[in-house]
Write an enzyme that holds these catalytic residues in place. Structure first.
Site, PDB file in Angstrom:
ATOM      1  N   ASP A  93       0.864  -1.173   0.000  1.00  0.00           N
ATOM      2  CA  ASP A  93       0.000   0.000   0.000  1.00  0.00           C
ATOM      3  C   ASP A  93       0.900   1.222   0.000  1.00  0.00           C
ATOM      4  O   ASP A  93       2.098   1.116   0.232  1.00  0.00           O
ATOM      5  CB  ASP A  93      -0.928  -0.023   1.217  1.00  0.00           C
ATOM      6  CG  ASP A  93      -0.185   0.363   2.478  1.00  0.00           C
ATOM      7  OD1 ASP A  93      -0.780   0.950   3.352  1.00  0.00           O
ATOM      8  OD2 ASP A  93       1.017   0.072   2.551  1.00  0.00           O
ATOM      9  N   SER A  94       0.308   2.372  -0.243  1.00  0.00           N
ATOM     10  CA  SER A  94       1.153   3.583  -0.392  1.00  0.00           C
ATOM     11  C   SER A  94       1.417   4.217   0.963  1.00  0.00           C
ATOM     12  O   SER A  94       2.213   5.143   1.088  1.00  0.00           O
ATOM     13  CB  SER A  94       0.419   4.596  -1.265  1.00  0.00           C
ATOM     14  OG  SER A  94      -0.820   4.906  -0.642  1.00  0.00           O
ATOM     15  N   GLY A  95       0.718   3.750   1.973  1.00  0.00           N
ATOM     16  CA  GLY A  95       0.858   4.373   3.278  1.00  0.00           C
ATOM     17  C   GLY A  95      -0.276   5.332   3.556  1.00  0.00           C
ATOM     18  O   GLY A  95      -0.506   5.743   4.685  1.00  0.00           O
ATOM     19  N   GLY A  96      -1.026   5.662   2.499  1.00  0.00           N
ATOM     20  CA  GLY A  96      -2.109   6.644   2.652  1.00  0.00           C
ATOM     21  C   GLY A  96      -3.060   6.293   3.771  1.00  0.00           C
ATOM     22  O   GLY A  96      -3.253   7.039   4.712  1.00  0.00           O
ATOM     23  N   PHE A  97      -3.609   5.128   3.688  1.00  0.00           N
ATOM     24  CA  PHE A  97      -4.647   4.732   4.650  1.00  0.00           C
ATOM     25  C   PHE A  97      -4.086   4.621   6.063  1.00  0.00           C
ATOM     26  O   PHE A  97      -4.683   5.074   7.033  1.00  0.00           O
ATOM     27  CB  PHE A  97      -5.236   3.397   4.217  1.00  0.00           C
ATOM     28  CG  PHE A  97      -6.440   2.981   5.001  1.00  0.00           C
ATOM     29  CD1 PHE A  97      -6.348   1.945   5.916  1.00  0.00           C
ATOM     30  CD2 PHE A  97      -7.650   3.636   4.846  1.00  0.00           C
ATOM     31  CE1 PHE A  97      -7.455   1.559   6.643  1.00  0.00           C
ATOM     32  CE2 PHE A  97      -8.764   3.243   5.559  1.00  0.00           C
ATOM     33  CZ  PHE A  97      -8.667   2.209   6.467  1.00  0.00           C
ATOM     34  N   ASP A 147      -2.712   8.177  -1.850  1.00  0.00           N
ATOM     35  CA  ASP A 147      -4.055   8.750  -2.011  1.00  0.00           C
ATOM     36  C   ASP A 147      -4.520   9.332  -0.687  1.00  0.00           C
ATOM     37  O   ASP A 147      -3.912   9.105   0.359  1.00  0.00           O
ATOM     38  CB  ASP A 147      -5.029   7.664  -2.467  1.00  0.00           C
ATOM     39  CG  ASP A 147      -5.165   6.565  -1.426  1.00  0.00           C
ATOM     40  OD1 ASP A 147      -4.153   6.249  -0.757  1.00  0.00           O
ATOM     41  OD2 ASP A 147      -6.270   6.024  -1.259  1.00  0.00           O
ATOM     42  N   GLN A 192     -11.053   7.777  -5.601  1.00  0.00           N
ATOM     43  CA  GLN A 192     -11.721   8.239  -4.400  1.00  0.00           C
ATOM     44  C   GLN A 192     -13.040   8.914  -4.801  1.00  0.00           C
ATOM     45  O   GLN A 192     -13.569   8.632  -5.870  1.00  0.00           O
ATOM     46  CB  GLN A 192     -10.805   9.196  -3.609  1.00  0.00           C
ATOM     47  CG  GLN A 192      -9.572   8.517  -3.019  1.00  0.00           C
ATOM     48  CD  GLN A 192      -9.892   7.573  -1.877  1.00  0.00           C
ATOM     49  OE1 GLN A 192     -11.003   7.533  -1.356  1.00  0.00           O
ATOM     50  NE2 GLN A 192      -8.914   6.765  -1.479  1.00  0.00           N
ATOM     51  N   GLY A 219     -11.538   4.354  -0.277  1.00  0.00           N
ATOM     52  CA  GLY A 219     -12.622   5.015   0.447  1.00  0.00           C
ATOM     53  C   GLY A 219     -13.839   4.154   0.669  1.00  0.00           C
ATOM     54  O   GLY A 219     -14.925   4.653   0.937  1.00  0.00           O
ATOM     55  N   ASP A 269      -8.293  -7.421  -0.576  1.00  0.00           N
ATOM     56  CA  ASP A 269      -7.443  -7.690   0.592  1.00  0.00           C
ATOM     57  C   ASP A 269      -8.265  -7.351   1.823  1.00  0.00           C
ATOM     58  O   ASP A 269      -9.090  -6.415   1.786  1.00  0.00           O
ATOM     59  CB  ASP A 269      -6.174  -6.817   0.560  1.00  0.00           C
ATOM     60  CG  ASP A 269      -6.413  -5.459   1.231  1.00  0.00           C
ATOM     61  OD1 ASP A 269      -6.850  -4.531   0.512  1.00  0.00           O
ATOM     62  OD2 ASP A 269      -6.224  -5.347   2.467  1.00  0.00           O
ATOM     63  N   CYS A 307     -13.827 -29.070   4.532  1.00  0.00           N
ATOM     64  CA  CYS A 307     -12.619 -28.256   4.330  1.00  0.00           C
ATOM     65  C   CYS A 307     -11.393 -29.154   4.268  1.00  0.00           C
ATOM     66  O   CYS A 307     -11.241 -30.063   5.081  1.00  0.00           O
ATOM     67  CB  CYS A 307     -12.470 -27.249   5.480  1.00  0.00           C
ATOM     68  SG  CYS A 307     -10.979 -26.241   5.333  1.00  0.00           S
ATOM     69  N   CYS A 309      -8.239 -28.120   4.599  1.00  0.00           N
ATOM     70  CA  CYS A 309      -7.062 -27.454   5.169  1.00  0.00           C
ATOM     71  C   CYS A 309      -6.401 -28.331   6.225  1.00  0.00           C
ATOM     72  O   CYS A 309      -6.993 -29.273   6.768  1.00  0.00           O
ATOM     73  CB  CYS A 309      -7.438 -26.103   5.758  1.00  0.00           C
ATOM     74  SG  CYS A 309      -8.061 -26.139   7.440  1.00  0.00           S
ATOM     75  N   CYS A 312      -8.382 -28.624   9.527  1.00  0.00           N
ATOM     76  CA  CYS A 312      -9.576 -29.477   9.491  1.00  0.00           C
ATOM     77  C   CYS A 312      -9.229 -30.948   9.281  1.00  0.00           C
ATOM     78  O   CYS A 312      -9.982 -31.832   9.690  1.00  0.00           O
ATOM     79  CB  CYS A 312     -10.530 -28.997   8.395  1.00  0.00           C
ATOM     80  SG  CYS A 312     -11.310 -27.442   8.846  1.00  0.00           S
ATOM     81  N   HIS A 338      -6.767 -22.136   8.901  1.00  0.00           N
ATOM     82  CA  HIS A 338      -8.096 -22.505   8.418  1.00  0.00           C
ATOM     83  C   HIS A 338      -8.779 -21.329   7.709  1.00  0.00           C
ATOM     84  O   HIS A 338      -9.282 -21.452   6.591  1.00  0.00           O
ATOM     85  CB  HIS A 338      -8.997 -22.991   9.560  1.00  0.00           C
ATOM     86  CG  HIS A 338     -10.419 -23.110   9.113  1.00  0.00           C
ATOM     87  ND1 HIS A 338     -10.868 -24.154   8.329  1.00  0.00           N
ATOM     88  CD2 HIS A 338     -11.473 -22.276   9.253  1.00  0.00           C
ATOM     89  CE1 HIS A 338     -12.149 -23.978   8.031  1.00  0.00           C
ATOM     90  NE2 HIS A 338     -12.540 -22.830   8.583  1.00  0.00           N
TER      91      HIS A 338
HETATM   92  C1  LIG Z   1      -3.793  -1.538   0.640  1.00  0.00           C
HETATM   93  C2  LIG Z   1      -3.873  -1.079  -0.602  1.00  0.00           C
HETATM   94  C3  LIG Z   1      -3.416   0.262  -1.016  1.00  0.00           C
HETATM   95  O1  LIG Z   1      -4.153   1.224  -0.314  1.00  0.00           O
HETATM   96  C4  LIG Z   1      -3.612   2.463  -0.205  1.00  0.00           C
HETATM   97  O2  LIG Z   1      -2.423   2.655  -0.436  1.00  0.00           O
HETATM   98  N1  LIG Z   1      -4.486   3.441   0.171  1.00  0.00           N
HETATM   99  C5  LIG Z   1      -5.724   3.114   0.646  1.00  0.00           C
HETATM  100  N2  LIG Z   1      -5.873   2.014   1.399  1.00  0.00           N
HETATM  101  C6  LIG Z   1      -7.137   1.735   1.886  1.00  0.00           C
HETATM  102  C7  LIG Z   1      -7.292   0.641   2.749  1.00  0.00           C
HETATM  103  C8  LIG Z   1      -8.570   0.378   3.256  1.00  0.00           C
HETATM  104  N3  LIG Z   1      -9.013  -0.562   4.153  1.00  0.00           N
HETATM  105  C9  LIG Z   1     -10.356  -0.321   4.288  1.00  0.00           C
HETATM  106  N4  LIG Z   1     -11.202  -1.021   5.110  1.00  0.00           N
HETATM  107  C10 LIG Z   1     -10.697  -2.036   5.991  1.00  0.00           C
HETATM  108  N5  LIG Z   1     -10.776   0.702   3.531  1.00  0.00           N
HETATM  109  C11 LIG Z   1      -9.684   1.177   2.887  1.00  0.00           C
HETATM  110  C12 LIG Z   1      -9.532   2.262   2.038  1.00  0.00           C
HETATM  111  C13 LIG Z   1      -8.251   2.542   1.549  1.00  0.00           C
HETATM  112  C14 LIG Z   1      -8.021   3.692   0.708  1.00  0.00           C
HETATM  113  O3  LIG Z   1      -8.954   4.471   0.375  1.00  0.00           O
HETATM  114  N6  LIG Z   1      -6.772   3.958   0.289  1.00  0.00           N
END
Ligand SMILES: C=CCOC(=O)Nc1nc2cc3[nH]c(NC)nc3cc2c(=O)[nH]1
Length: 375
Positions: A93-97, A147, A192, A219, A269, A307, A309, A312, A338
């Site tokens: 991920d970019s770190g944004g969240f 983002d 977004q 978002g 994810d 299952c 796994c 199980c 599991h």
């Molecule tokens: C991980 C992948 C790359 O994500 C980013 O770099 N930025 C980003 N991550 C999110 C992660 C979220 N988890 C949830 N709910 C559990 N909602 C999310 C929303 C975002 C989002 O709007 N942006």
């Protein structure tokens, strides 16, 4: 490099499709669920466990790894793969969240996100350029643009401001990616726009014009009603190019994976299978069960008789309950094995159903198997 995705089969009555994503460290069949390995580990599992459970690609968190152990440590291994001994694809991920959800005193300006580390309070500025540079140094297979994710609910003006920053940052991310990685890894843009369909359209069109390897819907899964998530996804997914992978971040329950695959999503994810495992909640075809419940105390049956796994095939509900009640370390590992197997098997069964033209029958059976009161 030419964009790395090929659609391989399409459902004729829904937007579900299967695809193949060719990345530096391997090929990923979609729809795909990506186990979350925040700190360079999918908690309690080895890479061999992940492969045995059917994991194709895992997720790493830039914000966390940048803060601890730090990029200088991971650079000694030329990236995250050798550091954590996982040689398959990794999406970071970019770190944004994380910055918005974990860090303290975060301030967003056009320059980037300035924040205080949740670990030691040190101050940092995460710019789009810095985020891409960190993800390139991690040798990520799929890099995400920085983002600005906004909470739910959000005023339209706030959603518009966040999407405008996100769009501006996306252009800077793409420039850094082209200059510093030679487009070796894939780069995904993040749509977004809150729960506003017209803003989602604006974001999707702006990002599509920049031509990314794939696109994510950001978002979502931020506290909105489930049906609202489905409706926003239903409206936004078709706005994105059909020949590129579409990724919905942070999603979701098994039902979410089925419903959003039907609406055209390819990648998911979520911490649910791994986090809920550590809280004793196990997923089965009939629904979920809480292993701490006394009804399992003498139950010699496995979590799910259908299952395949490791958990199980070798352990009973009674034993798993005993481990969990005793807070034994093995409880977390067996529960996680599991749950991950359940999620990965669910996506494998969806891929087969779509490829064989029987996705709707699969979807009907998925709901028919669920017991009203859970497993
Ligand atoms: C991980 C992948 C790359 O994500 C980013 O770099 N930025 C980003 N991550 C999110 C992660 C979220 N988890 C949830 N709910 C559990 N909602 C999310 C929303 C975002 C989002 O709007 N942006």
């Amino acid at each position: 490099m030419p964009h790395p995705f090929q659609v391989t089969a399409r459902c004729t009555t829904t937007r579900a499709r299967t695809g193949r994503l060719s990345l530096v460290h391997g090929t990923v069949e979609t729809p795909v669920f990506m186990p979350v390995g925040t700190l360079g580990t999918v908690k309690s599992l080895t890479p061999e466990d992940l492969t045995a459970a059917g994991a194709q690609i895992i997720l790493g968190n830039t914000y966390h790894l940048y803060l601890r152990p730090g990029c200088d440590v991971i650079d000694r291994f030329s990236g995250l793969h050798r550091f954590m001994n996982w040689d398959g694809p990794i999406l970071t991920d970019s770190g944004g969240f994380q910055v918005f959800s974990l860090a303290r005193l975060t301030r967003i300006t056009e320059a980037g996100a300035s924040f205080q580390s949740h670990i030691d309070g040190s101050r940092h500025l995460l710019t789009p350029e810095k985020s891409i540079e960190i993800q390139i140094s991690l040798d990520s297979d799929v890099i995400m643009c920085l983002d600005q994710c906004i909470a739910y609910p959000a005023e339209r003006a706030a959603a518009l401001a966040a999407l405008e920053i996100t769009t501006q940052w996306a252009g800077r991310c793409r420039k850094t990616w082209r200059e510093q990685s030679g487009e070796k890894n894939a780069l995904f843009g993040i749509v977004q726009g809150g729960m506003y369909d017209d803003l989602r359209r604006m974001s999707a069109e702006a990002l599509t014009a920049m031509d990314f390897s794939g696109y994510a819907l950001g978002g979502l899964s931020v506290g909105e009603p489930n049906q609202m998530m489905y409706d926003v996804a239903e409206a936004a997914l078709p706005l994105l190019p059909g020949d590129r992978p579409k990724y919905i971040m942070g999603v979701g329950t098994p039902e979410d994976l089925v419903e959003l695959t039907a609406r055209g999503a390819d990648m998911f994810d979520c911490v649910m299978p791994t986090r809920n495992a550590r809280n004793g909640q196990l997923f089965t075809r009939r629904g979920t069960l809480n292993i701490a419940n006394s009804r399992h105390r003498t139950d010699t049956a496995p979590v799910d008789s259908e299952c395949a796994c490791y958990t199980c095939r070798n352990y009973s509900r009674a034993y798993l309950r005993h481990l969990y009640q005793s807070r034994e370390l093995l409880a977390y590992r067996l529960n996680t094995l599991h749950n991950l197997h359940y999620y990965l098997d669910l996506t494998a069964r969806m891929r087969s159903a779509i490829a064989e033209g029987r996705f709707e029958a699969f979807r009907k059976r998925f709901y028919a198997d669920r017991e009203p009161g859970g497993a």
